[in-house]
Design a protein around this motif. Sequence first.
Motif, short mmCIF file in Angstrom:
data_model
loop_
_atom_site.label_atom_id
_atom_site.label_comp_id
_atom_site.label_asym_id
_atom_site.label_seq_id
_atom_site.Cartn_x
_atom_site.Cartn_y
_atom_site.Cartn_z
N LEU A 85 0.80 -1.17 -0.05
CA LEU A 85 -0.07 0.00 0.15
C LEU A 85 0.77 1.18 -0.16
O LEU A 85 0.38 2.35 0.34
N ARG A 86 1.99 1.24 -0.36
CA ARG A 86 2.86 2.23 -0.13
C ARG A 86 3.24 3.07 0.80
O ARG A 86 3.21 4.18 1.01
N ARG A 87 3.20 2.06 2.16
CA ARG A 87 3.11 3.14 3.30
C ARG A 87 4.51 2.77 3.89
O ARG A 87 4.96 3.44 5.00
N ALA A 88 5.25 1.77 3.55
CA ALA A 88 6.43 1.46 4.10
C ALA A 88 7.53 0.89 2.93
O ALA A 88 7.15 0.48 1.91
N PRO A 89 8.85 0.87 3.34
CA PRO A 89 9.77 0.10 2.39
C PRO A 89 9.67 -1.47 2.40
O PRO A 89 9.01 -1.99 3.00
N LEU A 90 10.22 -1.97 1.43
CA LEU A 90 10.40 -3.30 1.18
C LEU A 90 10.90 -4.04 2.40
O LEU A 90 12.13 -3.92 2.64
N PRO A 91 10.28 -4.81 2.97
CA PRO A 91 10.70 -5.74 4.06
C PRO A 91 11.58 -6.91 3.60
O PRO A 91 11.34 -7.97 3.47
N ARG A 92 13.01 -6.65 3.42
CA ARG A 92 13.85 -7.38 2.62
C ARG A 92 14.25 -8.54 3.89
O ARG A 92 14.20 -9.50 3.29
N ARG A 93 14.21 -8.24 4.97
CA ARG A 93 14.88 -9.09 6.05
C ARG A 93 13.78 -10.26 6.30
O ARG A 93 14.02 -11.32 6.35
N ASP A 94 12.29 -9.57 6.32
CA ASP A 94 11.38 -10.73 6.47
C ASP A 94 11.50 -11.70 5.30
O ASP A 94 11.02 -12.93 5.45
N LEU A 95 11.56 -11.13 3.93
CA LEU A 95 11.53 -12.01 2.94
C LEU A 95 12.78 -13.05 3.11
O LEU A 95 12.58 -14.30 2.56
N THR A 96 13.81 -12.53 3.71
CA THR A 96 15.15 -13.56 3.49
C THR A 96 14.66 -14.47 4.80
O THR A 96 15.04 -15.78 4.28
N VAL A 97 14.29 -14.33 5.76
CA VAL A 97 13.91 -15.16 6.84
C VAL A 97 12.84 -16.28 6.22
O VAL A 97 12.84 -17.41 6.49
N ALA A 98 11.72 -15.75 5.53
CA ALA A 98 10.86 -16.72 5.14
C ALA A 98 11.41 -17.66 3.81
O ALA A 98 10.98 -18.83 3.89
N ALA A 99 12.37 -16.93 3.11
CA ALA A 99 13.28 -18.03 2.13
C ALA A 99 13.80 -19.06 2.95
O ALA A 99 13.79 -20.19 2.45
N VAL A 100 14.51 -18.60 3.77
CA VAL A 100 15.39 -19.50 4.48
C VAL A 100 14.51 -20.85 5.28
O VAL A 100 14.74 -21.80 5.19
N LEU A 101 13.41 -20.40 5.85
CA LEU A 101 12.57 -21.09 6.61
C LEU A 101 11.84 -22.14 5.45
O LEU A 101 11.81 -23.60 5.76
N MET A 102 11.68 -21.63 4.29
CA MET A 102 11.12 -22.34 3.24
C MET A 102 12.17 -23.34 2.60
O MET A 102 11.93 -24.80 2.60
N GLY A 103 13.22 -23.07 2.68
CA GLY A 103 14.48 -23.81 1.98
C GLY A 103 14.77 -25.01 3.22
O GLY A 103 14.89 -26.21 2.84
N ALA A 104 14.64 -24.56 4.42
CA ALA A 104 14.92 -25.45 5.44
C ALA A 104 13.91 -26.69 5.52
O ALA A 104 13.97 -28.00 5.70
N THR A 105 12.39 -26.37 5.39
CA THR A 105 11.47 -27.25 5.25
C THR A 105 11.50 -28.13 4.28
O THR A 105 11.27 -29.42 4.32
N MET A 106 12.06 -27.52 2.96
CA MET A 106 11.93 -28.52 1.96
C MET A 106 13.17 -29.18 2.04
O MET A 106 13.21 -30.38 1.40
N GLY A 107 14.22 -28.79 2.72
CA GLY A 107 15.37 -29.85 2.98
C GLY A 107 14.82 -31.06 3.88
O GLY A 107 15.22 -32.21 3.55
#
Length: 433
Positions: A85-107
Amino acid sequence: MIDRMRAWQRDWHGRSKIERVELQSLAMWHAMPWIFFLSWLSVPLGLSLRPGLAAQLFGWSLIVLAAAQCVHVNRSLRRSIDHYLRRAPLPRRDLTVAAVLMGATMGLAVGLQAVDGVDNGMLGLTTLYMMMPFAQALAFSVPIRGFLACVALVDAAAVAAFAAGGARGGQLAAVGGLIAFAGLLALVSTRCGAWTLSVMWEGDRAREVEARLAVAEERLRFGRDLHDVMGRNLAVIALKSELAVQLARRGRPEAVDQMVEVQRIAQESQREVREVVRGYREVDLAVELAGAQGVLEAAGIVCRVSGSAATLPASVQSALGWVVREAATNVLRHGDAGRCDITLAVDERRAALVVENDGAPEVAPEQRGSGLAGLRERLAAVDGVLDFASGDGVFRLTVEIPLPPPSAHDPAPAPERGRDGDRERDRGQGVAA
């Protein structure tokens, strides 16, 4: 507990409609990962795990890590929505943590596949879930093209990992298809609602801007009306006051009469200002023509008025009345006029008003006041055109207004018989005297 419920109820009713929609959407997006977690992963996987140590270790670790995915996506959801909604910058850290958790789950899922720790077919639901939390966060954060490219990349990596874990043939195809389906499902279930929410907020902001513009337009209307109403009256008051001063210095008793006239005009100005504030002011062209002639002749300017406004619609009379008022004010304020001719010509198609005076100084465009601009705004409401020209000390103001067919004419206003109408006529006659 009851007090808390009442506080929630007051908070809910205190929100706007768009805030309620956003709150409901957030509640749905918070619940969605947990619904998929219970229906696609934890319950099916927990019931289908084989009794071996490796299978139990991989399986329950996978369930715990999947729950951690839900917790993380719930915690970061507000920031992701604010970014969309263009109220805040891109949450890069949140995306990184989500990607890591997905990778671990997939492993862990690949490990479960390698040790054959689950009954046949049940690992498919696990694979379907693994992409959902990360895809939900990603859908709010990147454009659709970037989202699809990222899903394709994750899909390819998952197929390669399951191939390394011993999956073959149709099982690999099922993995690829399930991950792609999970990504598209997350995109549709999140992006569509977020787009609807953004459109609603844009509409809300547009209504807010429209309200501010309406307020600004009303302020301009008030300023323009006040300028038109007070301009001529203040000029007459100044003229009468100066005349009273001169008469008083000579000991002439007429000075008292002039100051009485100043008092009367000031009282009329108060009444007219109140009418402007209420927004009910109507202008009678005949009264304005008589008043302008009386004011100009009282200032020693020969004024000739020709033409009749009896057949004109009320809206046209009102617009031309403001033109006469502004023109008379300009003749009094600017230059040293000796004559002023006001001509009104009416035929079946148009009404034309011409005001011409001598003694007009040369004025640069940047030095002109706002009166003519205000007249153009008034005339625009009746499709009128204003033009002016100056040269050799003569200023000529021309206004043309198209008239509707005779059958569509507004009824001409009846002569005023009330106290206010008598005042207007007495005013013109008094000033002329």
